[in-house]
Each structure stands twice: as C-alpha cells, then as structure tokens.
Design a protein around this motif. Structure first.
Motif, mmCIF file in Angstrom:
data_model
loop_
_atom_site.group_PDB
_atom_site.id
_atom_site.type_symbol
_atom_site.label_atom_id
_atom_site.label_comp_id
_atom_site.label_asym_id
_atom_site.label_seq_id
_atom_site.Cartn_x
_atom_site.Cartn_y
_atom_site.Cartn_z
ATOM 1 N N TYR A 63 0.833 -1.213 0.000
ATOM 2 C CA TYR A 63 0.000 0.000 0.000
ATOM 3 C C TYR A 63 0.867 1.262 0.000
ATOM 4 N N ASN A 97 1.157 3.995 -3.193
ATOM 5 C CA ASN A 97 0.735 5.396 -3.033
ATOM 6 C C ASN A 97 1.897 6.359 -3.241
ATOM 7 N N THR A 151 -17.047 3.784 -8.887
ATOM 8 C CA THR A 151 -16.499 3.873 -7.536
ATOM 9 C C THR A 151 -17.446 3.200 -6.551
ATOM 10 N N PRO A 183 -12.122 2.227 -4.622
ATOM 11 C CA PRO A 183 -12.563 2.462 -3.239
ATOM 12 C C PRO A 183 -12.737 3.953 -2.949
ATOM 13 N N VAL A 184 -13.557 4.246 -1.953
ATOM 14 C CA VAL A 184 -13.853 5.640 -1.613
ATOM 15 C C VAL A 184 -12.596 6.376 -1.152
ATOM 16 N N SER A 185 -11.652 5.663 -0.554
ATOM 17 C CA SER A 185 -10.440 6.323 -0.054
ATOM 18 C C SER A 185 -9.622 6.966 -1.173
ATOM 19 N N MET A 186 -9.786 6.488 -2.404
ATOM 20 C CA MET A 186 -9.015 7.035 -3.511
ATOM 21 C C MET A 186 -9.657 8.278 -4.119
ATOM 22 N N LEU A 200 -10.860 10.742 -2.221
ATOM 23 C CA LEU A 200 -10.691 11.831 -1.260
ATOM 24 C C LEU A 200 -9.435 12.616 -1.594
ATOM 25 N N CYS A 256 -5.867 14.242 -1.480
ATOM 26 C CA CYS A 256 -4.655 13.903 -0.734
ATOM 27 C C CYS A 256 -4.307 15.025 0.241
ATOM 28 N N GLU A 257 -3.573 14.680 1.259
ATOM 29 C CA GLU A 257 -3.244 15.658 2.295
ATOM 30 C C GLU A 257 -2.399 16.789 1.714
ATOM 31 N N THR A 284 -6.931 14.153 -6.074
ATOM 32 C CA THR A 284 -7.182 12.908 -5.358
ATOM 33 C C THR A 284 -6.238 11.830 -5.870
#
Length: 559
Positions: free
Chosen positions: A339, A343, A392, A526-529, A531, A533-534, A539
């Motif tokens: 992971y 990323n 998604t 997935p939903v996390s992708m 959002l 990025c910090e 995204t």
C-alpha cells in the motif's frame, strides 16, 4: 574491426584472421564508464560497477584508471548473455561472473603444508640421537666404575706372585704334586678374566649398535608417518576443493532460479512480451528508458524494495489490478508495504510525468495531421474531446452520494474530460468530477478553452454544447445525428457524415485503449481514492488516471 575477449583463458573473438565473422551468437561489451555529473548516486553506483568489472577480470595490466577502449568482455561470462542495467546492482549480471578463469578454488601449495611436517621429522630425528649419547655416557660411566675392580685384581695377582722364588717353588710343588686341576683352575680364572673384559667390550658395542638400529627404525617410521600425513593432507585439500566448487555451482543455480521466480530487478530478462503483459509498455527498452529517467529523481533513503521493484510493483498494480495480498507474496513484503509503496510511487510519477500531457504547438500539429482531417476540416482541428467515467464505491455521505450518481451508468462514478490530437496522443485531462455533473459543466470549468486560439476547431459530442466563447470559434459535431462542420456545418451526404463520425470516434478508441490497458480503471475504485490527498487538491484517483494516460502516450498510437 574485430573484437576479442580480455578475460584470462577465454579465446572468444568476433572475426577470424581472414576478416570473416566467427560466431554470431557471441557479443562483446565495453567496460562500464564512471559517470560523473549525473548526481551523487549515479556517480557512486557507476564507480562501484567499474571496480567490480576490473576485480572480476583480474588482470595485472588492467586497473580502474587504465582500461583500453578496445578491451571487451564477451557474453559467455554473463548468465543472461549480456550485462544487467547499471542500476540493478543486485542482478547477478551486474558484473561478469561466469568462466572468469579464477572462479574455482585453486590448488593448494603443498610445499607450504609440508613445512610443519619436515620440522616435526627433524625434531624426531634429533631425539633418538640424544638418547644414544646418554646411553653411551651411562655405559662409559658403568665401565669406568668396573675398571678399578680389574686393576685391583691385577695388583692382588702381582702381590700374590711377590717373590719369584716363591712362585717357582710353588710351581715346582704344584708340578710335582701333579695337581692339574689347580692349574686348570688358574687358567680358567685367567681366561675368565679375559672373557669378562671382552664381555664388557662386546656389551658396549652391542648397546651402541642396538641404539643405532633403534634410531634408524625411528627415522623410517617418522618418514613413513610424514608421508601418510602429507598424503592425507593432499586428499583433504582435493575433497575440500571439490566441495567448494560444488557449493559455488549450486549457489549460482539457486540464484538463477530465484531470479526467475521472484519479481527482482532482472525479472524481465529480454522478453518484451513479459514487459508488455505486466506493465502495458511496448518493450523492455521503453521500460528501461522510463526507469533511467526516474532513478536520479528518487530519494536516497534506503527502503525494503529496490527502485526497480517499486516501479514494477506500481505498474503491475495499474496494469493487472492484482490484489494487494497477491503482490505482497510476489515481492516478499507485507501488504502494508505494498500500500505504502504504491501510493508513494503514484504520487512520485504524477509529480514528474503529469506535465507530459500537453498539446503540441501548431506547427507540429499541422505537420502530423492526417489527410483525412485536412480533407474534412482543413488545418484547424486542434483537439477531439469526450468524457469517460470510472465506477467507484458508494459513498457514505448522502450529498456526495447524490453528486456521484450517474444516470447513464446507473452507479456512482467519477467523470473525466479527455482530449486527444488528430494523431491519437492524449493532450488534455481534467480533474475528476462527480458522475452527475454534465459534460458542458466539466468543459466550461476546465482549462481546455483557455488553451485554444481563435479559429481552432474542436470536435465534440452534442452534450458539450460548444459555442463561440471569448472570441474563439469552435466547431461541434453531434452524434449520432451528425450535423458537423465548421461552426454548425451544413449537413452533407450520408457518406460524408459517416466519415466525420469515424474521425470523431478516434477519441473513443483512445479512451478504450487506456481502460483496456490499465484494468485498475475498469474496476470499482474504493472511496479512499476519491478523497483529496493531504495538502493537495488532486485525489489519488486523479493521479492514477493521469499516470495511466502518460504511460499510454508512450505506447504506439491506436489511430
């Protein structure tokens, strides 16, 4: 000009004396150069590699700073027939290692191993001689102690004889008496005295002879023992040498098998089909060019995976959409490492490659435009645009869920605007929008219109509703009922309309190629992708789509 191998004991050469090529299967490679001026990492790796080659060849006339440009190493000294890429330091072909003339254990120096044995023999030879001298001394001492007894007996005999007259008288009396036994007794005593001296002398000679025999016997036994020890030592050396050579060969075999089974730096070898299947790139040369471009930009921080393995893991995930657990088994790491590596590498690729998605200048665009577009629209076609959607997961937030639901796909999606040149290269990509957003809204809020010039023609579907905006004249081609042309082109014949629809379908082919080549875009994201990025607006899905488009541009065009 012919080449020959500089490895000791190797007689490979490219041409014979008559100038004809001898063996087409053997290739020759120069010594690696020490690259300076490309960064500290490149300089250090290339220096180590040059030193490794010099150490592997091991010639007295060859040093790091003095290597003739005509010196070559043939392909017979590499496992795969050629040296590995300079950044693949763990590859067995990073330096030549086969048939180097010194890879096997050399014969031991028997003279050196015999020196302790010879010294031991000398010590054993000296020890018996010392014993003989001691025994001889003891014998002499014993003899000297017995000699006074003989002298004392002689003196007593002389005193007993005393007076000659008395002796003669005694003899006459003895003779007259005819005591023959007494005479014989005296003779026997004299004889016994002489025999005793001879016995002592003989004993000493026998003792010395016995000691000398024992010494010779000890020397022979020591010499035989030394020969046995030397023979045993030589047999042991031969056995050890054979065992070391067997272990070396087994180690090489296991390393080759391990490289073939695991995803290492030399996993591809020279198989372009394997590269195409796992990465989507057309051949190994394209992959190595990309890797060579990215390596100097990577950080020097040590990680579990090598830079090549990190890039390979990312491309395999994009290309085949393999589960994380599967990739963890392939690369012998934990799922958490997969992971994190994916990323980090996607963000790294997005930062360094996203600028490659850009439209060409007008002169280049005009020179590369096909005749079909020139005949249909003249020389003003700049870009062909369309939107594509990626499925998604269903968001938990109700408002986000409503924005992402697509009535066309009947699922939750992210929408992207893509633009291609008439030659099929991707020249524009927007950020992701919810599936409910209209195509026209995506176009008007993108930067595409700011890149157009007055008079440029844009081929688009009906849903975009392109109009004259900010002095820029754009053409619209409506599908499936085409009315195409330059700014509301008049309808022509059916054949002409069909031809323009075919030109418009190029963008569909390119989008289909991107999604087909990189299966991660065809799955459910997935939903996390989706959002942000910090610290960024983009995204993870935006980065993934951008990287896939850049990699597609490195492949042959589909139109």
């Amino acid at each position: 000009m012919g080449h020959w191998c500089c490895v000791v004991g190797c007689h490979a050469k490219s041409h014979g004396r008559d100038g004809r090529k001898v063996d087409y299967s053997v290739r020759f490679f120069r010594f690696p150069t020490w690259k300076r001026g490309y960064g500290a990492q490149i300089e250090e790796i290339t220096k180590r590699r040059r030193e490794a080659w010099v150490a592997a060849v091991r010639r007295k006339d060859l040093t790091f700073y003095s290597i003739s440009p005509f010196m070559r190493v043939c392909s017979r000294h590499f496992h795969k027939g050629q040296p590995a890429y300079e950044m693949m330091e763990t590859d067995p072909d990073w330096a030549p290692s086969l048939h180097m003339g010194h890879s096997f254990v050399t014969l031991t120096n028997t003279a050196r191993s015999e020196r302790p044995i010879i010294k031991q023999e000398q010590l054993q030879e000296e020890t018996p001689e010392m014993g003989v001298h001691q025994d001889a001394d003891i014998g002499e001492v014993q003899i000297k102690k017995e000699e006074p007894d003989e002298e004392q007996r002689s003196e007593e005999g002389m005193l007993a004889a005393g007076d000659e007259g008395d002796r003669l008288k005694t003899e006459d009396e003895t003779h007259e008496a005819g005591d023959e036994g007494d005479w014989l007794k005296t003779e026997d005593e004299t004889h016994e005295a002489g025999d005793e001296g001879d016995w002592l002398k003989t004993e000493d000679e026998t003792h010395e002879a016995g000691d000398e025999g024992d010494r010779l016997k000890t020397e022979d036994e020591t010499h035989n023992i030394g020969q046995d020890v030397t023979r045993t030592e030589c047999d042991l050396c031969v056995f050890r040498r054979a065992e070391v050579n067997r272990l070396l060969e087994e180690n090489r075999k296991l390393r080759r098998e391990l490289d073939q089974c695991r995803m290492s730096d030399g996993f591809f070898g020279e198989d372009d089909e394997k590269v195409k299947y796992y990465t989507g790139l057309p051949n190994l040369g394209t992959f190595m060019s990309l890797f060579h471009f990215l390596t100097p930009l990577m950080s020097d921080q040590k990680k579990i995976l090598t830079p090549c393995q990190m890039l390979l893991l990312t491309l395999i995930r994009l290309r085949l959409d393999l589960p994380v657990q599967h990739l963890a088994h392939l690369f012998r790491v934990s799922p958490k490492t997969v992971y994190r590596t994916f990323n980090d590498m996607v963000s790294f690729l997005y930062t360094n490659l996203s600028h490659a998605i850009m439209g060409p200048d007008r002169d280049t665009l005009l020179k590369a435009m096909s005749q079909q577009f020139v005949d249909a629209f003249g020389q003003k076609v700049t870009v062909i645009i369309d939107c594509f959607e990626i499925s998604t997961e269903k968001p938990s937030d109700l408002e986000t869920r409503a924005q992402m639901f697509s009535s066309c796909k009947h699922s939750h999606t992210m929408k992207y605007l893509i633009g291609i040149t008439p030659r099929g290269a991707i020249s524009f990509l927007s950020k992701g929008w919810g599936g409910r957003t209209s195509d026209k809204h995506v176009l008007l809020n993108s930067d595409l219109l700011d890149c157009l010039l007055p008079g440029d023609i844009v081929l688009a579907d009906r849903g975009f509703g392109i109009q004259e905006r900010a002095g820029m004249l754009c053409a619209e081609v409506k599908l499936p009922e085409l009315t195409g042309g330059r700014c509301q082109l008049a309808a022509g014949s059916v054949e002409e309309t069909r031809e323009m629809a075919h030109l418009r379908s190029h963008v569909k082919m390119v989008m289909g190629n991107v999604c087909q080549k990189y299966r991660m875009l065809t799955g459910t994201i997935p939903v996390s992708m989706i959002l942000p990025c910090e610290g960024e607006e983009a995204t993870m899905l935006d980065k993934v789509v951008s990287v896939c488009c850049v990699l597609t541009n490195h492949c042959p065009a589909t139109v």
